[in-house]
Design a protein around this motif. Structure first.
Motif, mmCIF file in Angstrom:
data_model
loop_
_atom_site.group_PDB
_atom_site.id
_atom_site.type_symbol
_atom_site.label_atom_id
_atom_site.label_comp_id
_atom_site.label_asym_id
_atom_site.label_seq_id
_atom_site.Cartn_x
_atom_site.Cartn_y
_atom_site.Cartn_z
ATOM 1 N N LYS A 22 -5.553 -56.749 90.210
ATOM 2 C CA LYS A 22 -4.672 -56.716 89.043
ATOM 3 C C LYS A 22 -3.354 -56.049 89.408
ATOM 4 O O LYS A 22 -2.272 -56.575 89.109
ATOM 5 N N TYR A 23 -3.415 -54.878 90.049
ATOM 6 C CA TYR A 23 -2.200 -54.172 90.464
ATOM 7 C C TYR A 23 -1.383 -55.002 91.454
ATOM 8 O O TYR A 23 -0.161 -55.001 91.405
ATOM 9 N N MET A 24 -2.067 -55.720 92.359
ATOM 10 C CA MET A 24 -1.359 -56.579 93.311
ATOM 11 C C MET A 24 -0.595 -57.675 92.571
ATOM 12 O O MET A 24 0.569 -57.936 92.874
ATOM 13 N N ASN A 25 -1.245 -58.321 91.613
ATOM 14 C CA ASN A 25 -0.613 -59.398 90.848
ATOM 15 C C ASN A 25 0.575 -58.896 90.035
ATOM 16 O O ASN A 25 1.523 -59.632 89.791
ATOM 17 N N GLU A 26 0.518 -57.627 89.622
ATOM 18 C CA GLU A 26 1.615 -57.013 88.872
ATOM 19 C C GLU A 26 2.727 -56.521 89.799
ATOM 20 O O GLU A 26 3.775 -56.087 89.328
ATOM 21 N N GLY A 27 2.470 -56.539 91.114
ATOM 22 C CA GLY A 27 3.459 -56.055 92.076
ATOM 23 C C GLY A 27 3.441 -54.549 92.250
ATOM 24 O O GLY A 27 4.399 -53.967 92.757
ATOM 25 N N ASN A 28 2.345 -53.912 91.827
ATOM 26 C CA ASN A 28 2.238 -52.456 91.880
ATOM 27 C C ASN A 28 1.295 -51.945 92.960
ATOM 28 O O ASN A 28 0.883 -50.783 92.916
ATOM 29 N N GLU A 44 -3.594 -49.578 106.436
ATOM 30 C CA GLU A 44 -4.011 -48.268 105.960
ATOM 31 C C GLU A 44 -2.803 -47.418 105.584
ATOM 32 O O GLU A 44 -2.824 -46.706 104.568
ATOM 33 N N SER A 45 -1.740 -47.505 106.361
ATOM 34 C CA SER A 45 -0.544 -46.701 106.089
ATOM 35 C C SER A 45 0.093 -47.076 104.744
ATOM 36 O O SER A 45 0.599 -46.201 104.036
ATOM 37 N N GLU A 46 0.058 -48.351 104.381
ATOM 38 C CA GLU A 46 0.617 -48.768 103.091
ATOM 39 C C GLU A 46 -0.221 -48.254 101.933
ATOM 40 O O GLU A 46 0.320 -47.888 100.879
ATOM 41 N N ILE A 47 -1.526 -48.209 102.119
ATOM 42 C CA ILE A 47 -2.416 -47.662 101.080
ATOM 43 C C ILE A 47 -2.163 -46.169 100.930
ATOM 44 O O ILE A 47 -2.057 -45.648 99.817
ATOM 45 N N GLN A 48 -2.026 -45.458 102.044
ATOM 46 C CA GLN A 48 -1.741 -44.024 101.991
ATOM 47 C C GLN A 48 -0.393 -43.751 101.334
ATOM 48 O O GLN A 48 -0.263 -42.822 100.531
ATOM 49 N N ASP A 49 0.606 -44.573 101.646
ATOM 50 C CA ASP A 49 1.924 -44.422 101.007
ATOM 51 C C ASP A 49 1.827 -44.650 99.503
ATOM 52 O O ASP A 49 2.476 -43.947 98.721
ATOM 53 N N TRP A 50 1.013 -45.627 99.082
ATOM 54 C CA TRP A 50 0.837 -45.909 97.666
ATOM 55 C C TRP A 50 0.225 -44.685 96.964
ATOM 56 O O TRP A 50 0.665 -44.303 95.880
ATOM 57 N N ILE A 51 -0.771 -44.066 97.604
ATOM 58 C CA ILE A 51 -1.410 -42.878 97.035
ATOM 59 C C ILE A 51 -0.397 -41.737 96.932
ATOM 60 O O ILE A 51 -0.320 -41.051 95.904
ATOM 61 N N LEU A 52 0.397 -41.529 97.975
ATOM 62 C CA LEU A 52 1.412 -40.473 97.958
ATOM 63 C C LEU A 52 2.440 -40.714 96.854
ATOM 64 O O LEU A 52 2.902 -39.768 96.205
ATOM 65 N N GLU A 53 2.774 -41.972 96.619
ATOM 66 C CA GLU A 53 3.700 -42.327 95.540
ATOM 67 C C GLU A 53 3.113 -41.943 94.184
ATOM 68 O O GLU A 53 3.817 -41.428 93.312
ATOM 69 N N LYS A 54 1.823 -42.194 94.002
ATOM 70 C CA LYS A 54 1.156 -41.830 92.750
ATOM 71 C C LYS A 54 1.151 -40.311 92.561
ATOM 72 O O LYS A 54 1.353 -39.814 91.447
ATOM 73 N N ILE A 55 0.944 -39.565 93.630
ATOM 74 C CA ILE A 55 0.962 -38.105 93.557
ATOM 75 C C ILE A 55 2.364 -37.621 93.183
ATOM 76 O O ILE A 55 2.532 -36.732 92.353
ATOM 77 N N GLU A 56 3.376 -38.235 93.788
ATOM 78 C CA GLU A 56 4.764 -37.885 93.501
ATOM 79 C C GLU A 56 5.095 -38.163 92.031
ATOM 80 O O GLU A 56 5.752 -37.341 91.369
ATOM 81 N N GLN A 57 4.646 -39.301 91.516
ATOM 82 C CA GLN A 57 4.878 -39.631 90.103
ATOM 83 C C GLN A 57 4.216 -38.597 89.208
ATOM 84 O O GLN A 57 4.799 -38.174 88.192
ATOM 85 N N ARG A 58 3.033 -38.174 89.565
ATOM 86 C CA ARG A 58 2.331 -37.152 88.785
ATOM 87 C C ARG A 58 3.113 -35.844 88.771
ATOM 88 O O ARG A 58 3.294 -35.222 87.725
ATOM 89 N N ASP A 59 3.589 -35.446 89.949
ATOM 90 C CA ASP A 59 4.311 -34.186 90.061
ATOM 91 C C ASP A 59 5.644 -34.221 89.317
ATOM 92 O O ASP A 59 6.059 -33.226 88.738
ATOM 93 N N MET A 60 6.312 -35.388 89.340
ATOM 94 C CA MET A 60 7.585 -35.520 88.623
ATOM 95 C C MET A 60 7.358 -35.462 87.115
ATOM 96 O O MET A 60 8.169 -34.900 86.381
ATOM 97 N N ALA A 61 6.269 -36.007 86.650
ATOM 98 C CA ALA A 61 5.959 -36.000 85.217
ATOM 99 C C ALA A 61 5.611 -34.595 84.745
ATOM 100 O O ALA A 61 5.887 -34.237 83.604
#
Length: 63
Positions: A22-28, A44-61
């Motif tokens: 679902k996230y892939m189809n949404e471009g996320n 694997e590096s792209e998955i890790q980057d995606w996780i780090l992005e989610k952590i960053e979004q959490r911290d910014m919020a």
């Protein structure tokens, strides 16, 4: 550089199979690499980057 299969993507992210697609189809979510007719894997590096992005979004919020 390492390729990981869907099972490992699900384990690493905590997402269900349907949510990954679902996230892939949404471009996320990172797109998989085709390894054959019915065989895909993710960098694997792209998955890790995606996780780090989610952590960053959490911290910014939270700030």
């Amino acid at each position: 550089m390492r390729l990981i299969k869907l099972k490992d993507v699900m384990y690493t992210t905590g997402l269900a199979r349907s949510t990954v697609y679902k996230y892939m189809n949404e471009g996320n979510f990172p797109k998989p690499v085709s390894l054959g007719e019915r065989n895909v894997a993710w960098l694997e590096s792209e998955i890790q980057d995606w996780i780090l992005e989610k952590i960053e979004q959490r911290d910014m919020a939270a700030a």
